[in-house]
Design an enzyme around this catalytic site. Structure first.
Site, mmCIF file in Angstrom:
data_model
loop_
_atom_site.group_PDB
_atom_site.id
_atom_site.type_symbol
_atom_site.label_atom_id
_atom_site.label_comp_id
_atom_site.label_asym_id
_atom_site.label_seq_id
_atom_site.Cartn_x
_atom_site.Cartn_y
_atom_site.Cartn_z
ATOM 1 N N SER A 1 0.622 -1.056 0.084
ATOM 2 C CA SER A 1 0.214 -0.132 -0.279
ATOM 3 C C SER A 1 1.202 1.444 -0.080
ATOM 4 O O SER A 1 1.791 1.453 -1.534
ATOM 5 C CB SER A 1 -0.762 0.138 1.216
ATOM 6 O OG SER A 1 -2.099 1.083 1.179
ATOM 7 N N ASP B 1 -9.545 -3.154 -6.474
ATOM 8 C CA ASP B 1 -8.876 -2.365 -6.111
ATOM 9 C C ASP B 1 -9.288 -0.915 -5.887
ATOM 10 O O ASP B 1 -8.854 -0.262 -7.073
ATOM 11 C CB ASP B 1 -7.554 -2.457 -5.410
ATOM 12 C CG ASP B 1 -7.148 -1.714 -4.095
ATOM 13 O OD1 ASP B 1 -7.828 -0.887 -3.746
ATOM 14 O OD2 ASP B 1 -5.776 -2.016 -3.903
ATOM 15 N N HIS C 1 -8.689 -4.763 -0.820
ATOM 16 C CA HIS C 1 -6.444 -4.131 -1.299
ATOM 17 C C HIS C 1 -5.920 -4.588 -1.046
ATOM 18 O O HIS C 1 -4.590 -4.717 -1.648
ATOM 19 C CB HIS C 1 -6.904 -3.180 0.460
ATOM 20 C CG HIS C 1 -5.785 -2.244 -0.127
ATOM 21 N ND1 HIS C 1 -5.147 -1.789 -1.541
ATOM 22 C CD2 HIS C 1 -4.787 -1.790 1.546
ATOM 23 C CE1 HIS C 1 -4.560 -1.049 -0.880
ATOM 24 N NE2 HIS C 1 -4.067 -0.115 -0.214
#
Length: 665
Positions: free
Chosen positions: A497, A583, A628
């Site tokens: 991320s 995502d 995610h």
């Protein structure tokens, strides 16, 4: 270096009457506070207003730590004379201890949501929501409450379970691996359980019971990853469903939390740096809520309740310091704990959780006994520091085998995050354990932008100070090499991320430090993402990255470090990126654009370099689904490890054999 976990738990001997006297009254949805509400809790004196309403500077704020993942060397003392008391008072952990003693330590299995209520345990069995009597929880004797296949979802699983106070209803949040969207079902418990209602896009939810013994379900509605609305619903003959609160500031989100004694429901309104909490009386849920403290920029707080007292966990004031075992890096609270005890787990990236409980009545901490994990003897945990470009000392946590010889020739896997004031995640991961067993060195770099050293540590690594985190990461890797931990040709770097920003930036500025990189759902195109306000999270992220649409200073600064914007024809380490098709947090388009641009730069540099140059591999692995990050995907884990071993020219045969001991393929 001795690092101390700082936890500020301010026990407020405080009451609702005092709240009414010392705080400025606030209105929620134009509701006034009923007079009888103030008589619920006995009066205790504490001056909350003084410490919260004086707006402190960031440098004066202690770190906000709902759960810590950085610790020090010393073990919280547990006296030998407590051993008898331990055996008598650890009933809540008896089953866990039995499992740990009878099950080999290396086995690792993901456990689904499970809740104990009354004399039953509620959990998922196969594709069903079931319950069984507590004493029969480990048997196959259970009652089916709902078949998840009725929702017609692809491989659904239960993410969260909440049982109504009198067990007339049970609510469960159901998701799939392919999406962050969830559905909350409400099942009426009877001789023939039946689904009473279904609500889409529910984020958090809790039950309370009103004065008429009617169960009331409060829940938050999530739209495009934004959670702003709170609803309350009743069922049966008096069915109703109404919106209770709407947060109008798009940079904030809302979630619900029921205190551990079920006395109060808290409405938590917060963004990355600021929070506000309202209390709903669990005995009178239709009454207007009470504001604990209006939002003040830079002040975060959470509320808990026990024995007629409120406890505030906040970043204001001086913290209390607790010493943890030298191996402990991850702190996990038990969400099913009762108000008399505080069970929790300590773990590390290479050690499975160990169970502890703190008993409030006795004021003592009890430690789970039984099988001691052998990793404590076969590995070392080091706390090191690196001096960054501006002289700031950056902490690192390093793991390696005790009997490793010539560490300079060992492969190194560096971890980094450095964003949102969040600690670098250091919970147990079986694949990390396997790497250390196979001779790898693991290094966790706690760079600025994260939360390990408090709010100032975060502030010094966000907005127009984001480059501090990059300088910290570079200093950490150079320090590791300088102290004899591996070398550039054996050094790999991993992040997920927002951690991808620092990794991508380092690949542009100092690629010679690395041999290979693995990224998962990485944030790589900061500039274009933050200029697109139609994306779900852009407005929430402005305090972290800045607003390039309206602030030229922010735009220029982001351009300077943004991984996508700074790709150029040069040597790069090999890169393996795992991305997810749908995502919503990190759109696939940005990752694809980054990958294509990086491949073009690598090919251009390769053409101009001549024969003998080993072109790095740039791999984009697009997984189906909309989550995610999927931590426990065996396919993802094996692909990443295979990539690292191949890039470093290592034999991976033994590591995959060892991995099978932990993961059920």
């Amino acid at each position: 270096m001795q690092q101390k976990t700082k936890l500020f738990l301010r026990a407020l001997k405080y009451s609702i009457p005092h709240l009414g006297k010392c705080m400025q009254k606030q209105h929620l949805n134009h509701c006034n506070l009923a007079d009888h509400y103030y008589n619920r809790i006995k009066l205790k004196k504490y001056h909350l207003t003084k410490c919260l309403q004086s707006k402190p500077k960031i440098s004066e704020l202690a770190r906000n730590i709902p759960s810590r993942s950085f610790s020090c060397k010393d073990l919280l003392p547990i006296k030998q004379e407590n051993e008898k008391s331990l055996s008598e008072n650890m009933d809540a952990f008896e089953k866990v201890r039995t499992r740990l003693e009878t099950q080999p330590q290396e086995e690792y299995e993901i456990i689904n949501a499970e809740v104990k209520h009354g004399g039953f345990v509620y959990y998922q069995e196969g594709c069903c929501l079931v319950r069984s009597k507590d004493e029969e929880a480990d048997n196959d004797n259970y009652e089916v409450l709902f078949n998840l296949e009725e929702l017609k979802l692809d491989q659904p699983f239960i993410d969260c379970i909440r049982v109504a106070p009198d067990e007339k209803y049970v609510a469960a949040k159901i998701r799939t691996d392919d999406s962050e969207a969830s559905t909350c079902i409400v099942v009426k418990l009877s001789d023939q359980p039946i689904m009473e209602a279904s609500f889409p896009n529910v984020s958090s939810f809790e039950w309370v019971k009103d004065e008429e013994d009617e169960d009331v379900l409060f829940y938050t509605f999530q739209r495009n990853l934004r959670c702003h609305d709170v609803y309350r619903a009743t069922f049966g003959d008096n069915k109703r469903n109404e919106r209770f609160y709407t947060e109008k500031d798009p940079s904030y989100f809302v979630f619900l939390y029921l205190t551990k004694d079920s006395r109060f429901l808290t409405i938590n309104i917060m963004n990355k740096t600021t929070s506000e909490v309202w209390l709903i009386d669990g005995l009178s849920p239709w009454d207007p809520p009470v504001l604990i403290q209006k939002r003040i920029h830079g002040v975060l707080y959470y509320v808990e309740h026990r024995d007629d007292e409120l406890y505030i966990l906040t970043n204001v004031g001086e913290p209390t310091e607790f010493k943890l075992p030298p191996w402990a890096c991850g702190f996990i609270m038990d969400t099913n704990s009762d108000p008399k005890n505080c069970p929790f787990q300590l773990c590390s990236p290479i050690r499975p959780p160990k169970y502890y409980t703190y008993k409030f009545a006795e004021g003592k901490l009890f430690e789970e006994t039984g099988h001691e994990d052998p990793i404590t003897k076969t590995s070392r945990v080091l706390r090191l520091e690196a001096k960054s470009k501006d002289g700031k000392l950056v902490p690192m946590t390093v793991f390696h085998k005790t009997d490793s010889e010539v560490l300079q020739k060992k492969p190194l896997l560096v971890h980094v995050y450095g964003a949102y004031g969040m600690d670098l995640k250091m919970n147990f991961r079986p694949e990390r354990r396997v790497l250390v067993d196979d001779g790898w060195i693991l290094a966790y770099c706690h760079v600025r932008g994260g939360g390990e050293l408090g709010l100032q540590w975060h502030a010094d690594g966000r907005l127009t100070k984001k480059l501090n985190g990059l300088a910290d990461l570079e200093a950490c890797i150079k320090t590791l090499h300088g102290q004899g931990f591996s070398q550039p040709s054996l050094t790999t770097l991993t992040a997920f991320s927002a951690g991808g920003v620092l990794v991508g930036a380092l690949c542009n500025s100092n690629p010679e430090l690395l041999r290979a990189v693995t990224l998962e759902a990485p944030f790589l195109d900061v500039l274009n993402t933050m200029m697109d306000t139609t994306l779900p999270l852009t407005l929430e992220e402005l305090e972290e990255w800045g607003n390039p649409s309206s602030d030229e200073k922010h735009k220029s600064y982001i351009k300077h470090y943004c991984p996508y914007q700074n790709i150029k024809p040069q040597h790069y380490p090999s890169v393996h990126i795992t991305a997810y098709e749908n995502d919503e947090r990190v759109p696939l388009k940005g990752i694809v654009n980054y990958t294509e641009k990086l491949k073009e730069a690598v090919m251009e540099y390769s053409k101009n370099t001549g024969e003998g140059y080993q072109t790095p591999n740039i791999i984009l692995d697009i997984q189906p689904g909309g989550n995610h990050v999927i931590e426990d995907s065996h396919k993802k884990i094996t692909a990443q490890i295979k990539f690292l071993y191949e890039e470093l020219g290592l034999d991976s045969t033994s590591v995959f054999e060892d991995l099978k001991k932990y993961l059920k393929f």
